[in-house]
Write a protein that holds these residues in place. Structure first.
Motif, PDB file in Angstrom:
ATOM      1  N   THR A 162       1.260   4.298   6.516  1.00  9.03           N
ATOM      2  CA  THR A 162       1.185   5.294   7.579  1.00  9.03           C
ATOM      3  C   THR A 162       1.891   4.731   8.800  1.00  9.03           C
ATOM      4  O   THR A 162       1.533   3.656   9.281  1.00  9.03           O
ATOM      5  CB  THR A 162      -0.282   5.622   7.924  1.00  9.03           C
ATOM      6  OG1 THR A 162      -0.980   5.936   6.716  1.00  9.03           O
ATOM      7  CG2 THR A 162      -0.361   6.790   8.880  1.00  9.03           C
ATOM      8  N   GLU A 163       2.913   5.455   9.290  1.00  9.19           N
ATOM      9  CA  GLU A 163       3.636   4.985  10.464  1.00  9.19           C
ATOM     10  C   GLU A 163       2.768   5.187  11.700  1.00  9.19           C
ATOM     11  O   GLU A 163       2.199   6.247  11.919  1.00  9.19           O
ATOM     12  CB  GLU A 163       4.972   5.713  10.612  1.00  9.19           C
ATOM     13  CG  GLU A 163       5.866   5.058  11.624  1.00  9.19           C
ATOM     14  CD  GLU A 163       7.294   5.575  11.597  1.00  9.19           C
ATOM     15  OE1 GLU A 163       8.152   4.926  12.220  1.00  9.19           O
ATOM     16  OE2 GLU A 163       7.562   6.617  10.953  1.00  9.19           O
ATOM     17  N   GLN A 164       2.688   4.125  12.514  1.00  4.48           N
ATOM     18  CA  GLN A 164       1.886   4.134  13.727  1.00  4.48           C
ATOM     19  C   GLN A 164       2.728   4.606  14.908  1.00  4.48           C
ATOM     20  O   GLN A 164       3.954   4.667  14.825  1.00  4.48           O
ATOM     21  CB  GLN A 164       1.332   2.733  13.994  1.00  4.48           C
ATOM     22  CG  GLN A 164       0.556   2.145  12.805  1.00  4.48           C
ATOM     23  CD  GLN A 164      -0.644   2.968  12.398  1.00  4.48           C
ATOM     24  OE1 GLN A 164      -1.601   3.065  13.153  1.00  4.48           O
ATOM     25  NE2 GLN A 164      -0.587   3.589  11.231  1.00  4.48           N
ATOM     26  N   GLU A 165       2.087   4.916  16.013  1.00  2.00           N
ATOM     27  CA  GLU A 165       2.791   5.401  17.205  1.00  2.00           C
ATOM     28  C   GLU A 165       3.826   4.415  17.723  1.00  2.00           C
ATOM     29  O   GLU A 165       4.847   4.811  18.263  1.00  2.00           O
ATOM     30  CB  GLU A 165       1.789   5.732  18.313  1.00  2.00           C
ATOM     31  CG  GLU A 165       0.995   6.995  18.043  1.00  2.00           C
ATOM     32  CD  GLU A 165       0.058   7.347  19.186  1.00  2.00           C
ATOM     33  OE1 GLU A 165       0.301   6.914  20.335  1.00  2.00           O
ATOM     34  OE2 GLU A 165      -0.914   8.073  18.915  1.00  2.00           O
ATOM     35  N   ASP A 166       3.568   3.110  17.546  1.00  2.46           N
ATOM     36  CA  ASP A 166       4.501   2.092  18.034  1.00  2.46           C
ATOM     37  C   ASP A 166       5.643   1.809  17.060  1.00  2.46           C
ATOM     38  O   ASP A 166       6.451   0.921  17.278  1.00  2.46           O
ATOM     39  CB  ASP A 166       3.760   0.797  18.377  1.00  2.46           C
ATOM     40  CG  ASP A 166       3.137   0.125  17.156  1.00  2.46           C
ATOM     41  OD1 ASP A 166       3.272   0.634  16.013  1.00  2.46           O
ATOM     42  OD2 ASP A 166       2.503  -0.944  17.349  1.00  2.46           O
ATOM     43  N   GLY A 167       5.707   2.564  15.941  1.00  2.00           N
ATOM     44  CA  GLY A 167       6.772   2.385  14.969  1.00  2.00           C
ATOM     45  C   GLY A 167       6.435   1.411  13.854  1.00  2.00           C
ATOM     46  O   GLY A 167       7.184   1.303  12.892  1.00  2.00           O
ATOM     47  N   SER A 168       5.314   0.708  13.976  1.00  2.00           N
ATOM     48  CA  SER A 168       4.890  -0.195  12.900  1.00  2.00           C
ATOM     49  C   SER A 168       4.232   0.630  11.788  1.00  2.00           C
ATOM     50  O   SER A 168       4.006   1.831  11.949  1.00  2.00           O
ATOM     51  CB  SER A 168       3.923  -1.249  13.438  1.00  2.00           C
ATOM     52  OG  SER A 168       2.717  -0.626  13.866  1.00  2.00           O
ATOM     53  N   TRP A 169       3.949  -0.015  10.665  1.00  2.00           N
ATOM     54  CA  TRP A 169       3.341   0.666   9.540  1.00  2.00           C
ATOM     55  C   TRP A 169       1.995   0.038   9.207  1.00  2.00           C
ATOM     56  O   TRP A 169       1.866  -1.189   9.174  1.00  2.00           O
ATOM     57  CB  TRP A 169       4.232   0.568   8.306  1.00  2.00           C
ATOM     58  CG  TRP A 169       5.488   1.359   8.391  1.00  2.00           C
ATOM     59  CD1 TRP A 169       6.662   0.959   8.966  1.00  2.00           C
ATOM     60  CD2 TRP A 169       5.721   2.667   7.890  1.00  2.00           C
ATOM     61  NE1 TRP A 169       7.605   1.949   8.854  1.00  2.00           N
ATOM     62  CE2 TRP A 169       7.059   3.004   8.185  1.00  2.00           C
ATOM     63  CE3 TRP A 169       4.933   3.586   7.210  1.00  2.00           C
ATOM     64  CZ2 TRP A 169       7.615   4.223   7.831  1.00  2.00           C
ATOM     65  CZ3 TRP A 169       5.498   4.802   6.854  1.00  2.00           C
ATOM     66  CH2 TRP A 169       6.825   5.112   7.165  1.00  2.00           C
ATOM     67  N   LYS A 170       0.998   0.859   8.954  1.00  2.04           N
ATOM     68  CA  LYS A 170      -0.285   0.408   8.415  1.00  2.04           C
ATOM     69  C   LYS A 170      -0.177   0.597   6.904  1.00  2.04           C
ATOM     70  O   LYS A 170       0.069   1.712   6.438  1.00  2.04           O
ATOM     71  CB  LYS A 170      -1.437   1.234   8.982  1.00  2.04           C
ATOM     72  CG  LYS A 170      -2.780   0.866   8.382  1.00  2.04           C
ATOM     73  CD  LYS A 170      -3.869   1.780   8.906  1.00  2.04           C
ATOM     74  CE  LYS A 170      -5.179   1.461   8.180  1.00  2.04           C
ATOM     75  NZ  LYS A 170      -6.178   2.482   8.461  1.00  2.04           N
TER      76      LYS A 170
END
Length: 182
Positions: A162-170
């Motif tokens: 799942t892409e996070q708001e900061d562009g990283s991925w969970k």
């Protein structure tokens, strides 16, 4: 086809615009089922020409002549298409140069549904030194994929990214009963 009672008919192969003497598979359709992307691997006894993603459109019951997307050289594996809900991003697997491992997850984007696909981008945050394969884009924006390079239960475990708001991925392992030791 499904009849009114919910019973499926006998499967019918798609015509020669899709099915050839080569290997076709992993199709994905857009929301209204008018455009299909699929993998075609051109192999024979003497040579392996790699795999490419092809696209075709449907008018009525007929599919148009399939055309290869020009993502990479034809000797490189470009396979397993997954389409975003808005049809502006196509995720796929490739062993093209610039990757992290064996087979990596990549993406191409475009500005409009009829537009040209851009340059491939490696999804570095999701890839390992081993193989990531079989992406599937859920309508909620989650990207599911298989990996044998992450700690898991065994083999190619299924993961949800799942892409996070900061562009990283969970990234999370789907665990049992989705995954198993096999």
């Amino acid at each position: 086809r499904m009849d009114r009672k919910g019973k499926w008919s006998v499967p019918v192969a798609l015509d020669e615009n899709i099915n050839t003497e080569f290997e076709e598979g992993t199709p994905v359709l857009n929301e209204d089922y008018s455009t299909m992307y699929f993998t075609r691997c051109k192999v024979n006894k003497n040579a392996n020409y790699g795999c490419q993603i092809y696209t075709t459109t449907r008018t009525g019951e007929e599919w148009s002549e399939a055309e290869a997307l020009n993502i990479a050289d034809d000797s490189i594996v470009v396979a397993h298409p997954a389409l975003s809900d808005d049809e502006l991003t196509l995720y796929f697997v490739s062993d093209m140069p610039g990757g992290v491992g064996g087979k990596d997850l990549w993406m191409v984007s475009r500005d409009s549904r009829g537009g040209e696909w851009g340059s491939p981008e490696n999804l570095m945050a999701l890839n390992t030194v081993d193989d990531e394969m079989f992406p599937f884009m859920h309508p909620d924006g989650s990207l599911y994929f298989s990996s044998n390079g992450r700690i898991g239960m065994g083999g190619l475990d299924i993961f949800k990214a799942t892409e996070q708001e900061d562009g990283s991925w969970k990234i999370e392992n789907m665990q049992y009963p989705i995954n198993s030791a096999a």
